[in-house]
Design a protein around this motif. Structure first.
Motif, mmCIF file in Angstrom:
data_model
loop_
_atom_site.group_PDB
_atom_site.id
_atom_site.type_symbol
_atom_site.label_atom_id
_atom_site.label_comp_id
_atom_site.label_asym_id
_atom_site.label_seq_id
_atom_site.Cartn_x
_atom_site.Cartn_y
_atom_site.Cartn_z
ATOM 1 N N GLY A 111 50.563 40.276 52.741
ATOM 2 C CA GLY A 111 51.114 39.964 52.122
ATOM 3 C C GLY A 111 50.750 37.903 51.351
ATOM 4 O O GLY A 111 51.121 37.607 51.118
ATOM 5 N N ASN A 112 49.430 37.986 52.375
ATOM 6 C CA ASN A 112 49.327 36.855 51.837
ATOM 7 C C ASN A 112 48.283 36.566 50.598
ATOM 8 O O ASN A 112 47.336 37.071 50.888
ATOM 9 N N THR A 113 49.141 35.950 49.529
ATOM 10 C CA THR A 113 48.019 35.683 48.496
ATOM 11 C C THR A 113 46.334 35.329 48.393
ATOM 12 O O THR A 113 46.128 33.989 49.314
ATOM 13 N N VAL A 114 45.639 36.103 47.907
ATOM 14 C CA VAL A 114 43.881 35.669 48.212
ATOM 15 C C VAL A 114 43.761 34.584 47.307
ATOM 16 O O VAL A 114 43.731 34.342 45.970
ATOM 17 N N ASP A 115 43.502 33.629 48.049
ATOM 18 C CA ASP A 115 42.460 32.022 46.903
ATOM 19 C C ASP A 115 41.383 33.294 46.629
ATOM 20 O O ASP A 115 40.554 33.323 46.612
ATOM 21 N N GLY A 116 41.307 32.130 45.282
ATOM 22 C CA GLY A 116 40.508 32.375 43.894
ATOM 23 C C GLY A 116 41.010 32.666 43.313
ATOM 24 O O GLY A 116 40.007 33.313 42.508
ATOM 25 N N MET A 117 41.671 33.629 43.102
ATOM 26 C CA MET A 117 42.351 34.998 42.582
ATOM 27 C C MET A 117 43.423 34.143 41.472
ATOM 28 O O MET A 117 44.431 33.730 42.480
ATOM 29 N N ILE A 144 43.313 29.473 30.702
ATOM 30 C CA ILE A 144 42.130 29.831 29.733
ATOM 31 C C ILE A 144 41.165 31.623 30.944
ATOM 32 O O ILE A 144 41.205 32.278 31.009
ATOM 33 N N ASP A 145 40.529 30.420 31.599
ATOM 34 C CA ASP A 145 39.429 30.844 32.462
ATOM 35 C C ASP A 145 40.259 31.541 33.798
ATOM 36 O O ASP A 145 39.657 33.320 33.854
ATOM 37 N N VAL A 150 39.998 37.750 35.125
ATOM 38 C CA VAL A 150 40.540 38.818 35.475
ATOM 39 C C VAL A 150 40.210 40.214 34.279
ATOM 40 O O VAL A 150 40.578 41.382 34.633
ATOM 41 N N ILE A 151 39.832 39.317 32.961
ATOM 42 C CA ILE A 151 39.520 40.892 32.081
ATOM 43 C C ILE A 151 37.817 41.452 31.998
ATOM 44 O O ILE A 151 37.360 42.137 32.125
ATOM 45 N N ASP A 152 37.188 40.199 32.890
ATOM 46 C CA ASP A 152 35.800 40.404 33.268
ATOM 47 C C ASP A 152 36.516 41.365 34.868
ATOM 48 O O ASP A 152 35.240 42.726 35.250
ATOM 49 N N MET A 153 37.361 41.542 35.222
ATOM 50 C CA MET A 153 36.870 42.854 36.522
ATOM 51 C C MET A 153 37.644 43.572 35.541
ATOM 52 O O MET A 153 38.129 45.063 36.690
#
Length: 174
Positions: A111-117, A144-145, A150-153
């Protein structure tokens, strides 16, 4: 960045750092709301086609945590087969059967947040619409980035696919 699209009964719109998604479901609002608020129902449709969701923790209340894992079980999805995607939501506001507000992050198994996401603030409004339910979702990002990441994913395609699965569940429930 502003973009409007309509696909598979779902419309999307990007305004700044917010992604709006709307979809009308052929079911009463209380039934659609239960699909999001009852853990067994939520796990049965959450995630794109070919993925199964396991609820590790589900506390549907303000400040409650929903920790889950989506696993690709469809061998036809190539490199995605067997992949896991962990997420964690923290509910901020719940007004049955009208509204759910929560933060959503990519997480690990603990449940730890993933860095960079990106982290998202998601507001879901369930609106009665001619005997059906219009679900209006806004997902707000820090930048916006982050939204573009997330859109690109594939978030829009993934939501469309999982809403198709929700349609199937709603047919069963009526």
């Amino acid at each position: 960045m502003s973009e409007n699209k309509v696909t598979h009964n779902m419309s999307t719109n990007v305004e700044g750092r917010v992604l709006f998604i709307e979809r009308i479901f052929n079911a009463p609002r209380d039934i659609v709301f239960k699909a999001f608020s009852e853990p067994e129902r939520l796990a049965s449709w959450w995630g794109p086609m070919g993925w199964q969701t396991e609820n590790r923790k589900f506390e549907f209340k303000p400040n409650g945590v929903w920790h889950y894992c989506m696993r690709c079980t469809d061998e036809k999805q190539g490199e995605f087969f067997g992949q896991e995607s962990w997420g964690k939501a923290v509910y901020q506001e719940i007004i049955p059967p009208e509204k759910i507000v929560y933060t959503d992050v990519f997480s690990d198994q603990e449940g730890n947040t993933v860095d960079g996401m990106p982290e998202m603030l998601i507001t879901m409004n369930f609106v009665e619409h001619e005997g059906k339910t219009k679900l209006i979702t806004s997902s707000q990002f820090a930048s916006i980035d982050a939204l573009q990441q997330v859109i690109d994913m594939g978030v829009i395609q993934g939501m469309s696919s999982q809403f198709d699965r929700l349609d199937d569940l709603l047919i069963e429930l009526q």
